[in-house]
Write an enzyme that holds these catalytic residues in place. Structure first.
Site, PDB file in Angstrom:
ATOM      1  N   LYS A 138       0.152   4.293  -0.164  1.00 42.90           N
ATOM      2  CA  LYS A 138      -0.411   5.482   0.503  1.00 42.90           C
ATOM      3  C   LYS A 138      -0.145   6.741  -0.349  1.00 42.90           C
ATOM      4  CE  LYS A 138      -0.087   3.084   4.832  1.00 42.90           C
ATOM      5  NZ  LYS A 138       0.042   3.128   6.272  1.00 42.90           N
ATOM      6  N   GLY A 157       2.607   1.954  10.807  1.00 42.52           N
ATOM      7  CA  GLY A 157       3.567   3.047  10.665  1.00 42.52           C
ATOM      8  C   GLY A 157       4.306   3.384  11.949  1.00 42.52           C
ATOM      9  N   ASN A 160       0.867  -1.177   0.000  1.00 38.45           N
ATOM     10  CA  ASN A 160       0.000   0.000   0.000  1.00 38.45           C
ATOM     11  C   ASN A 160       0.907   1.231   0.000  1.00 38.45           C
ATOM     12  OD1 ASN A 160      -1.800   2.052   0.565  1.00 38.45           O
ATOM     13  ND2 ASN A 160      -2.305   1.335   2.631  1.00 38.45           N
ATOM     14  N   SER A 170       3.445  -2.436  10.246  1.00 37.68           N
ATOM     15  CA  SER A 170       4.905  -2.526  10.410  1.00 37.68           C
ATOM     16  C   SER A 170       5.480  -3.888  10.007  1.00 37.68           C
ATOM     17  CB  SER A 170       5.297  -2.157  11.841  1.00 37.68           C
ATOM     18  OG  SER A 170       4.929  -0.811  12.114  1.00 37.68           O
ATOM     19  N   GLU A 209      -5.507  -5.069  10.584  1.00 37.93           N
ATOM     20  CA  GLU A 209      -4.458  -4.071  10.777  1.00 37.93           C
ATOM     21  C   GLU A 209      -4.680  -3.337  12.097  1.00 37.93           C
ATOM     22  OE1 GLU A 209      -2.538  -2.983   6.778  1.00 37.93           O
ATOM     23  OE2 GLU A 209      -4.125  -1.551   7.179  1.00 37.93           O
ATOM     24  N   HIS A 230      -9.536   1.310   5.091  1.00 39.75           N
ATOM     25  CA  HIS A 230      -8.235   1.413   5.772  1.00 39.75           C
ATOM     26  C   HIS A 230      -8.388   2.344   6.978  1.00 39.75           C
ATOM     27  CE1 HIS A 230      -4.071   2.447   6.580  1.00 39.75           C
ATOM     28  NE2 HIS A 230      -3.755   1.327   5.938  1.00 39.75           N
TER      29      HIS A 230
HETATM   30  P1  PGA Z   1       2.878   0.045   7.620  1.00 41.97           P
HETATM   31  O1  PGA Z   1       1.408   0.286   7.015  1.00 41.97           O
HETATM   32  O2  PGA Z   1       3.383  -1.228   7.013  1.00 41.97           O
HETATM   33  O3  PGA Z   1       3.674   1.249   7.194  1.00 41.97           O
HETATM   34  O4  PGA Z   1       2.729  -0.060   9.099  1.00 41.97           O
HETATM   35  C1  PGA Z   1       0.520  -0.778   6.861  1.00 41.97           C
HETATM   36  C2  PGA Z   1      -0.795  -0.296   6.302  1.00 41.97           C
HETATM   37  O5  PGA Z   1      -1.262   0.772   6.718  1.00 41.97           O
HETATM   38  O6  PGA Z   1      -1.400  -0.950   5.433  1.00 41.97           O
END
Ligand code: PGA
Length: 252
Positions: free
Chosen positions: A11, A173, A9, A213, A167, A95
């Protein structure tokens, strides 16, 4: 057997040129990965060019969101018809950043899911608890509410076309990953909900991804859990090398 999915993803990262360059590099690396499905979710602006670059490769393209109407007076929104036109076969729905930044509700998630299915897309529906909800012992209830609200009115056949992503908001993040055991426990709750609502066969076959993460150094432990059918990855999906390492996660 549930075929794992490794989904990146992006983003609000990457220009069109950066996205195309990424695909040109990752496509040959993904070509030999027959053990999993590979998906990337670029920002809307790069969808058409990235899907063009991904044509004929193993990499499926996802949008990060969509509106439930096919068209209309919705400034700033993009519809299912438009993302299909841009080459998407998947769409992420609900999300936690959409729920948090834009106040998306389970009812809206539900409308989007139905519209995505009607358009022939594979929705990746995200659910997960905040830190406060986890610490107060509310994880199970949050997952139940989001699962039931998001999937209201769907048939078992509809459900068989959906991917779920667990999630936990506190792990997104933050560098704080759920342990493989914590993630598996929540996946187990979700699979039980699927069993109660849609039946044994659907519960067994639905793919439930973990997100929060995920990195090359923890993906092996997570994927070692039989309940975990893949990963939805933000930060670590942005670099070719680390996404390649995620696709080729350690397998026993
Ligand atoms: P991240 O994001 O791997 O940066 O923690 C995961 C997500 O939001 O799908």
């Amino acid at each position: 057997m549930r075929k794992p999915v490794i989904a990146g993803n992006w983003k609000m990262y990457k220009t069109i040129a950066e996205g195309v360059d990424f695909i040109q590099k990752i496509a040959p690396m993904a070509a030999s990965a027959s053990h999993c499905d590979v998906v990337v979710a670029p920002p809307f602006t790069a969808l058409a060019a990235v899907s063009q670059a991904a044509k004929g490769s193993k990499v499926g393209i996802s949008a990060q969101d969509m509106h439930w109407d096919k068209e209309g007076a919705h400034t700033g929104d993009v519809s299912s018809t438009m993302i299909v036109d841009a080459g998407c076969t998947y769409v992420i729905i609900g999300h936690s950043e959409r729920r948090h930044d834009h106040g998306e509700t389970d009812e809206q998630v539900n409308r989007k899911l139905k519209a995505a299915l009607a358009e022939g897309l594979t929705p990746i529906m995200c659910v997960g608890e905040t830190l406060a909800q986890r610490e107060s012992g509310g994880t199970g209830q949050v997952l139940k509410t989001q699962f039931e609200g998001g999937l209201a009115g769907l048939t078992p056949y509809d459900f068989s076309r959906i991917i779920i992503a667990y999630e936990p908001v506190w792990a997104i993040g933050t560098g704080r990953t759920a342990t493989p055991e914590m993630a598996a426990e929540s996946h187990h709750i979700l699979r039980d909900l699927a069993r109660q609502r849609f039946g044994e066969a659907e519960a067994r076959s639905v793919r439930i991804l973990y997100g929060g993460s995920v990195k090359p150094d923890n993906v092996g432990g997570l994927m070692g859990q039989p309940e975990i059918d893949g990963a939805l990855v933000g930060g670590a999906s942005l670099k070719v090398d680390s996404f390649a390492a995620l696709i080729n996660y350690p397998r026993t």
